[in-house]
Design a protein around this motif. Structure first.
Motif, PDB file in Angstrom:
ATOM      1  N   LEU A  68      56.115  31.250  26.640  1.00 23.60           N
ATOM      2  CA  LEU A  68      54.988  32.189  26.496  1.00 23.60           C
ATOM      3  C   LEU A  68      53.880  31.918  27.512  1.00 23.60           C
ATOM      4  CD1 LEU A  68      54.480  32.959  22.723  1.00 23.60           C
ATOM      5  CD2 LEU A  68      55.097  34.495  24.546  1.00 23.60           C
ATOM      6  N   ALA A  69      53.630  30.645  27.801  1.00 26.21           N
ATOM      7  CA  ALA A  69      52.623  30.331  28.816  1.00 26.21           C
ATOM      8  C   ALA A  69      53.059  30.873  30.178  1.00 26.21           C
ATOM      9  CB  ALA A  69      52.391  28.825  28.893  1.00 26.21           C
ATOM     10  N   TYR A  70      54.343  30.764  30.473  1.00 21.82           N
ATOM     11  CA  TYR A  70      54.863  31.311  31.737  1.00 21.82           C
ATOM     12  C   TYR A  70      54.763  32.840  31.740  1.00 21.82           C
ATOM     13  CZ  TYR A  70      58.117  32.427  35.485  1.00 21.82           C
ATOM     14  OH  TYR A  70      58.690  32.939  36.619  1.00 21.82           O
ATOM     15  N   ALA A  71      55.084  33.470  30.627  1.00 22.65           N
ATOM     16  CA  ALA A  71      55.056  34.930  30.557  1.00 22.65           C
ATOM     17  C   ALA A  71      53.634  35.477  30.667  1.00 22.65           C
ATOM     18  CB  ALA A  71      55.697  35.404  29.257  1.00 22.65           C
ATOM     19  N   PHE A  72      52.662  34.759  30.110  1.00 27.27           N
ATOM     20  CA  PHE A  72      51.283  35.237  30.127  1.00 27.27           C
ATOM     21  C   PHE A  72      50.458  34.631  31.265  1.00 27.27           C
ATOM     22  CE2 PHE A  72      52.447  36.611  25.931  1.00 27.27           C
ATOM     23  CZ  PHE A  72      51.721  37.773  25.774  1.00 27.27           C
ATOM     24  N   TYR A  73      51.103  33.903  32.152  1.00 24.50           N
ATOM     25  CA  TYR A  73      50.382  33.306  33.280  1.00 24.50           C
ATOM     26  C   TYR A  73      49.722  34.353  34.182  1.00 24.50           C
ATOM     27  CZ  TYR A  73      49.303  30.344  37.243  1.00 24.50           C
ATOM     28  OH  TYR A  73      48.652  29.688  38.245  1.00 24.50           O
ATOM     29  N   PRO A  74      50.393  35.478  34.506  1.00 20.10           N
ATOM     30  CA  PRO A  74      49.692  36.492  35.325  1.00 20.10           C
ATOM     31  C   PRO A  74      48.423  37.037  34.663  1.00 20.10           C
ATOM     32  CG  PRO A  74      52.045  36.906  35.334  1.00 20.10           C
ATOM     33  CD  PRO A  74      51.807  35.822  34.322  1.00 20.10           C
ATOM     34  N   ILE A 123      43.981  33.308  22.756  1.00 17.43           N
ATOM     35  CA  ILE A 123      43.572  34.190  21.652  1.00 17.43           C
ATOM     36  C   ILE A 123      44.344  35.502  21.706  1.00 17.43           C
ATOM     37  CG2 ILE A 123      41.640  35.569  20.764  1.00 17.43           C
ATOM     38  CD1 ILE A 123      39.823  33.161  21.498  1.00 17.43           C
ATOM     39  N   ILE A 124      44.541  36.040  22.903  1.00 17.44           N
ATOM     40  CA  ILE A 124      45.319  37.278  23.042  1.00 17.44           C
ATOM     41  C   ILE A 124      46.754  37.060  22.569  1.00 17.44           C
ATOM     42  CG2 ILE A 124      46.304  38.869  24.748  1.00 17.44           C
ATOM     43  CD1 ILE A 124      43.632  38.557  26.300  1.00 17.44           C
ATOM     44  N   ILE A 125      47.358  35.949  22.976  1.00 18.96           N
ATOM     45  CA  ILE A 125      48.721  35.627  22.533  1.00 18.96           C
ATOM     46  C   ILE A 125      48.752  35.465  21.015  1.00 18.96           C
ATOM     47  CG2 ILE A 125      50.584  33.922  22.656  1.00 18.96           C
ATOM     48  CD1 ILE A 125      49.631  33.311  25.520  1.00 18.96           C
ATOM     49  N   PHE A 126      47.754  34.785  20.475  1.00 24.27           N
ATOM     50  CA  PHE A 126      47.654  34.573  19.035  1.00 24.27           C
ATOM     51  C   PHE A 126      47.614  35.910  18.294  1.00 24.27           C
ATOM     52  CE2 PHE A 126      44.984  33.904  15.239  1.00 24.27           C
ATOM     53  CZ  PHE A 126      45.730  32.924  14.590  1.00 24.27           C
ATOM     54  N   LEU A 127      46.806  36.835  18.785  1.00 21.97           N
ATOM     55  CA  LEU A 127      46.698  38.140  18.131  1.00 21.97           C
ATOM     56  C   LEU A 127      47.980  38.950  18.277  1.00 21.97           C
ATOM     57  CD1 LEU A 127      43.030  39.096  19.060  1.00 21.97           C
ATOM     58  CD2 LEU A 127      43.912  38.314  16.846  1.00 21.97           C
ATOM     59  N   ILE A 128      48.626  38.859  19.434  1.00 22.46           N
ATOM     60  CA  ILE A 128      49.883  39.588  19.644  1.00 22.46           C
ATOM     61  C   ILE A 128      50.961  39.091  18.690  1.00 22.46           C
ATOM     62  CG2 ILE A 128      51.789  39.872  21.292  1.00 22.46           C
ATOM     63  CD1 ILE A 128      49.669  40.112  23.482  1.00 22.46           C
ATOM     64  N   ILE A 129      50.938  37.821  18.377  1.00 20.72           N
ATOM     65  CA  ILE A 129      51.929  37.262  17.448  1.00 20.72           C
ATOM     66  C   ILE A 129      51.498  37.459  16.000  1.00 20.72           C
ATOM     67  CG2 ILE A 129      52.959  35.097  16.634  1.00 20.72           C
ATOM     68  CD1 ILE A 129      52.997  34.189  19.547  1.00 20.72           C
ATOM     69  N   LEU A 140      50.379  23.455  16.952  1.00 16.23           N
ATOM     70  CA  LEU A 140      50.902  22.774  18.133  1.00 16.23           C
ATOM     71  C   LEU A 140      51.337  23.782  19.198  1.00 16.23           C
ATOM     72  CD1 LEU A 140      51.606  19.970  19.274  1.00 16.23           C
ATOM     73  CD2 LEU A 140      53.859  20.235  18.251  1.00 16.23           C
ATOM     74  N   PHE A 141      51.925  24.867  18.764  1.00 15.72           N
ATOM     75  CA  PHE A 141      52.373  25.931  19.666  1.00 15.72           C
ATOM     76  C   PHE A 141      51.208  26.452  20.506  1.00 15.72           C
ATOM     77  CE2 PHE A 141      53.464  30.496  20.211  1.00 15.72           C
ATOM     78  CZ  PHE A 141      54.652  30.343  20.907  1.00 15.72           C
ATOM     79  N   PHE A 142      50.109  26.798  19.859  1.00 16.49           N
ATOM     80  CA  PHE A 142      48.970  27.358  20.584  1.00 16.49           C
ATOM     81  C   PHE A 142      48.184  26.284  21.337  1.00 16.49           C
ATOM     82  CE2 PHE A 142      49.881  30.766  17.617  1.00 16.49           C
ATOM     83  CZ  PHE A 142      49.982  31.804  18.526  1.00 16.49           C
ATOM     84  N   PHE A 143      48.193  25.071  20.834  1.00 17.91           N
ATOM     85  CA  PHE A 143      47.564  23.952  21.523  1.00 17.91           C
ATOM     86  C   PHE A 143      48.249  23.713  22.865  1.00 17.91           C
ATOM     87  CE2 PHE A 143      47.054  19.370  22.286  1.00 17.91           C
ATOM     88  CZ  PHE A 143      45.682  19.238  22.152  1.00 17.91           C
ATOM     89  N   ILE A 144      49.580  23.711  22.858  1.00 23.27           N
ATOM     90  CA  ILE A 144      50.335  23.503  24.094  1.00 23.27           C
ATOM     91  C   ILE A 144      50.128  24.669  25.049  1.00 23.27           C
ATOM     92  CG2 ILE A 144      52.670  23.313  25.051  1.00 23.27           C
ATOM     93  CD1 ILE A 144      53.435  21.762  22.522  1.00 23.27           C
ATOM     94  N   ILE A 145      50.140  25.884  24.524  1.00 22.92           N
ATOM     95  CA  ILE A 145      49.909  27.050  25.383  1.00 22.92           C
ATOM     96  C   ILE A 145      48.541  26.953  26.059  1.00 22.92           C
ATOM     97  CG2 ILE A 145      49.434  29.540  25.362  1.00 22.92           C
ATOM     98  CD1 ILE A 145      51.672  29.853  23.335  1.00 22.92           C
ATOM     99  N   PHE A 146      47.521  26.596  25.290  1.00 18.47           N
ATOM    100  CA  PHE A 146      46.174  26.495  25.852  1.00 18.47           C
ATOM    101  C   PHE A 146      46.131  25.502  27.005  1.00 18.47           C
ATOM    102  CE2 PHE A 146      42.108  24.223  25.952  1.00 18.47           C
ATOM    103  CZ  PHE A 146      41.262  25.260  26.317  1.00 18.47           C
TER     104      PHE A 146
END
Length: 172
Positions: free
Chosen positions: A38-44, A65-71, A144-150
């Motif tokens: 997800l971090a790779y997909a939302f990198y742009p 936060i955007i990823i969090f809301l999308i999920i 942990l998922f969102f912590f790593i993404i951040f």
């Protein structure tokens, strides 16, 4: 006195410690890979936000936060529907068990249907108790998922430079 096989002992201890680290990380491997994807997909999107506001930490927080809301938004709707349908199915089975079994003339058929309904009800109860008991684990994995993404988004420049310098082979 130096042991004759000291280098093998050190190698064995190193391999054993790597195995122990793997055992510790094993429950979180899917969370780590999912957050990497997800971090790779939302990198742009993160780069666009970062270019607009020039603050990497804030850009990473906004992207997370955007990823969090999308999920989270579809997940809330799906879980709400699933819970309502489960309660409805449980209620229908419970009512059917108590009222409709008396209409069968053969006792064996009514007993067989009663056993099937009881097994289905037991399945609902067991599954719901497993879900309730797994809530702390799910919450930890979610955090942990969102912590790593951040931190993947926040430190993306550092990570990319390390990958370019150490993993990718340089042209000779």
């Amino acid at each position: 006195m130096v042991f004759k096989h000291q280098k093998y002992l050190i190698l064995l201890l190193f391999i054993a410690s790597l195995y122990l680290v793997f055992l510790i990380i094993k429950p979180f491997i899917s969370v780590i890979f999912g957050s990497l994807i997800l971090a790779y997909a939302f990198y742009p999107l993160h780069k666009r936000i970062e270019n607009k506001i020039n603050k990497p930490t804030l850009a990473a927080a906004l992207t997370t936060i955007i990823i969090f809301l999308i999920i989270l938004i579809p997940l809330i709707f799906i879980l709400n529907i699933l819970a309502a349908e489960s309660v409805s199915a449980y209620q229908i089975l419970k009512d059917y068990e108590s009222s409709s079994l008396k209409s069968f003339p053969d006792e064996k058929v009514s007993q067989l249907i009663s056993e099937v309904i009881n097994k289905i009800i037991l399945f609902f109860v067991q599954t719901s108790s497993k879900v309730v008991l797994s809530i702390p684990s799910l919450a930890l994995n979610f955090f942990l998922f969102f912590f790593i993404i951040f931190y993947l988004l926040k430190d993306s420049k550092i990570l990319l430079s390390h990958i370019k310098n150490h993993i990718i082979f340089k042209n000779k």
